[in-house]
Enzyme design. Structure first.
Site, mmCIF file in Angstrom:
data_model
loop_
_atom_site.group_PDB
_atom_site.id
_atom_site.type_symbol
_atom_site.label_atom_id
_atom_site.label_comp_id
_atom_site.label_asym_id
_atom_site.label_seq_id
_atom_site.Cartn_x
_atom_site.Cartn_y
_atom_site.Cartn_z
ATOM 1 N N SER A 117 0.734 -1.340 -0.162
ATOM 2 C CA SER A 117 -0.019 0.182 0.030
ATOM 3 C C SER A 117 0.952 1.277 -0.081
ATOM 4 O O SER A 117 1.645 1.518 -0.693
ATOM 5 C CB SER A 117 -1.029 -0.072 1.249
ATOM 6 N N ASP B 283 -2.723 6.723 -3.082
ATOM 7 C CA ASP B 283 -1.561 6.005 -2.100
ATOM 8 C C ASP B 283 -0.844 4.752 -3.394
ATOM 9 O O ASP B 283 -1.343 4.821 -4.353
ATOM 10 C CB ASP B 283 -2.142 5.587 -1.081
ATOM 11 N N ASP C 261 -0.963 1.656 -3.658
ATOM 12 C CA ASP C 261 -1.898 0.560 -4.496
ATOM 13 C C ASP C 261 -3.554 1.296 -4.830
ATOM 14 O O ASP C 261 -4.130 0.338 -5.212
ATOM 15 C CB ASP C 261 -1.877 -0.908 -3.756
ATOM 16 N N ASP D 184 -6.049 2.344 -3.453
ATOM 17 C CA ASP D 184 -7.337 2.267 -3.011
ATOM 18 C C ASP D 184 -7.875 3.470 -2.330
ATOM 19 O O ASP D 184 -9.014 3.528 -1.845
ATOM 20 C CB ASP D 184 -7.492 0.875 -2.080
HETATM 21 MG MG MG Z 1 -3.606 1.374 0.031
#
Ligand code: MG
Length: 457
Positions: free
Chosen positions: A101, A244, A246, A248
């Site tokens: 992440s 961020d 990744d 999400d």
């Molecule tokens: Mg994330």
């Protein structure tokens, strides 16, 4: 992390995390792959990764373990975590995401996705851990060893799934000018494609997937988004967007180059999609701004422990329309039950297009609240000072959903030990900045004093 001899917990609040070749070895990843392949049912497991340089090696090790159990792999390549989750839900298959992440670039991790696209529950993670420690893995004869199939339409499917949930044509008619900062992360391709599909003209920053987050730290905090802020301050753009690592999560700048706090964007999006009688879910840490919006719309707001998977599960149970966190993680149930950065972007543009208002105008209509975040490094375990702290706040109205949420006349304070670092997080919340800050500092001092009195400092 591997704890080969002791039965250490492997999955943290957000899957398995570590530094490859240090505390996250390839041998561990291989064995974890075998455990995953042994526990997951079905013939196929979908995998994807973010842009980190160690992504290939971690993924190869995990995949090798899975293949040895006779499962086949669908490899979706580099994708945002929610794009893999979207694939898993649509095809009813389990998934494995290789990502850490927003952690610094040296980290990587393994996150398991359930067949409904949600993050795997704690209970099921425990079962994978049991399989890992049992050393009894499913093995198949040579002729049944799994195969890898590449799937190249992951982004196309994902973007298509998002555009059909908003008034795409209405957005496209506005011809928005948008600045987008991928931070060298997993959405370097998918979000520009989404924005193009929504008729935006895009200036993109840091869309080179170098895997080292060389342009900025991956956490999309205001202080990390200096370049995007500068671009936005030129006044030539309608909206600034950053994710961020990744993707999400999504955060925004208004057309004047001012950062929009995650609480504000969540409140705006909630206000734009709810109808009377709906349910909204958010952790105890979110602003009362959201509470006020929900009350004014006749919507029930449920507060949970902190953590996106907790919010997702509660949303499924309560059939909630929307939910999310104060860090830019928005979960829109019409789309899927997980945080989704690109969906959040589409909802924000949709709100702008539907209302014809600029981001700064939308923000100015929100109830005024302030959240002040600070933290304190713990020199010993939180459990060793918790009881003393509890005795100090006993007389105050305290909510124990997660940590201590203490209500005072001027606002509330949330005191919560971190699940991943030896720190305690302290959030002060009030109608004005000063009160929010002084509330947080007051409790920071109380904890510091307790540490001193116990001789920890
Ligand atoms: Mg994330």
């Amino acid at each position: 992390m591997q704890g080969e001899s002791s039965k250490k917990k492997l999955f943290g609040t957000n899957g398995i995390r570590g530094i490859p070749n240090e505390d996250l070895s390839m041998e561990f990843c291989l064995k974890m792959g075998k455990a995953i392949g042994t526990y997951f049912t079905g013939e196929i497991i979908a995998v994807a990764r973010d842009t980190r340089v160690s992504g290939h090696s971690i993924m190869s090790s995990v995949v090798s373990g899975i293949l040895s159990t006779g499962k086949n792999i669908i490899d979706l390549g580099i994708l945002p975590t929610p794009a893999l989750q979207f694939y898993c839900r649509n095809h009813q298959v389990y998934g494995v995401m290789i990502t850490a992440s927003h952690n610094p670039p040296e980290f990587n991790g393994i996150k398991c996705i359930d067949r409904d696209g949600t993050e795997l529950s704690k209970q099921n993670e425990d079962r994978i851990e049991d399989a890992y420690y049992s050393d009894r893995f499913r093995t198949v004869p040579w002729k049944d060893i799994g195969q890898i199939y590449a799937y190249g339409l992951g982004i196309k499917d994902y973007v298509g799934g998002i555009t059909e949930k908003v008034s795409s044509e209405k957005i496209a008619k506005r011809n928005y000018r948008v600045a987008f900062d991928a931070g060298n992360g997993a959405a370097y391709l998918s979000t520009p494609i989404l924005l193009d599909r929504l008729g935006c003209s895009v200036v993109s920053l840091n869309c080179n997937p170098d895997g080292k987050f060389s342009s900025r730290p991956s956490e999309p905090k205001e202080e990390n988004l200096v370049a995007l802020r500068e671009v936005m301050r030129t006044g030539s753009f309608d909206l600034g967007i950053a994710h961020d690592g990744d993707a999400d999560r999504a955060v925004f700048f208004n057309e004047k180059g001012e950062f929009i706090d995650g609480d504000m964007s969540l409140s705006l999006l909630v206000g734009s999609v709810v109808r009377k009688g709906d349910t909204v879910v958010t952790p105890v840490s979110s602003s009362d701004m959201l509470e006020e919006i929900c009350r004014s719309r006749g919507v029930e707001l449920i507060r949970t422990r902190v953590g996106a998977p907790v919010v997702s599960r509660e949303m499924i149970e309560r059939k909630a329309r929307i939910g999310g966190e104060e860090n830019g993680g928005v979960i829109f149930s019409d789309h899927q039950f997980c945080r989704d950065g690109a969906m959040t972007v589409a909802l924000f543009l949709n709100l702008m297009a539907e209302t014809g208002r600029k981001p700064s105008e939308l923000i100015s209509e929100l109830p005024q609240y302030h959240l002040y975040r600070t933290s304190l490094r713990l020199s010993s375990d939180w459990s060793s000072i918790e009881r003393t702290f509890e005795s100090k706040v006993r007389r105050l109205k305290t909510d124990r959903t997660d940590g201590f949420k203490i209500h005072e006349d001027s606002g509330w304070v949330l005191v919560r030990p971190s699940g991943t670092e030896p720190i305690v997080r302290i959030y002060g919340h009030s109608r004005n900045v000063e009160d929010a800050r002084s509330l947080a500092e007051k409790y920071r001092n109380i904890i510091e004093e307790i540490q001193k009195s116990k001789g920890f400092v």
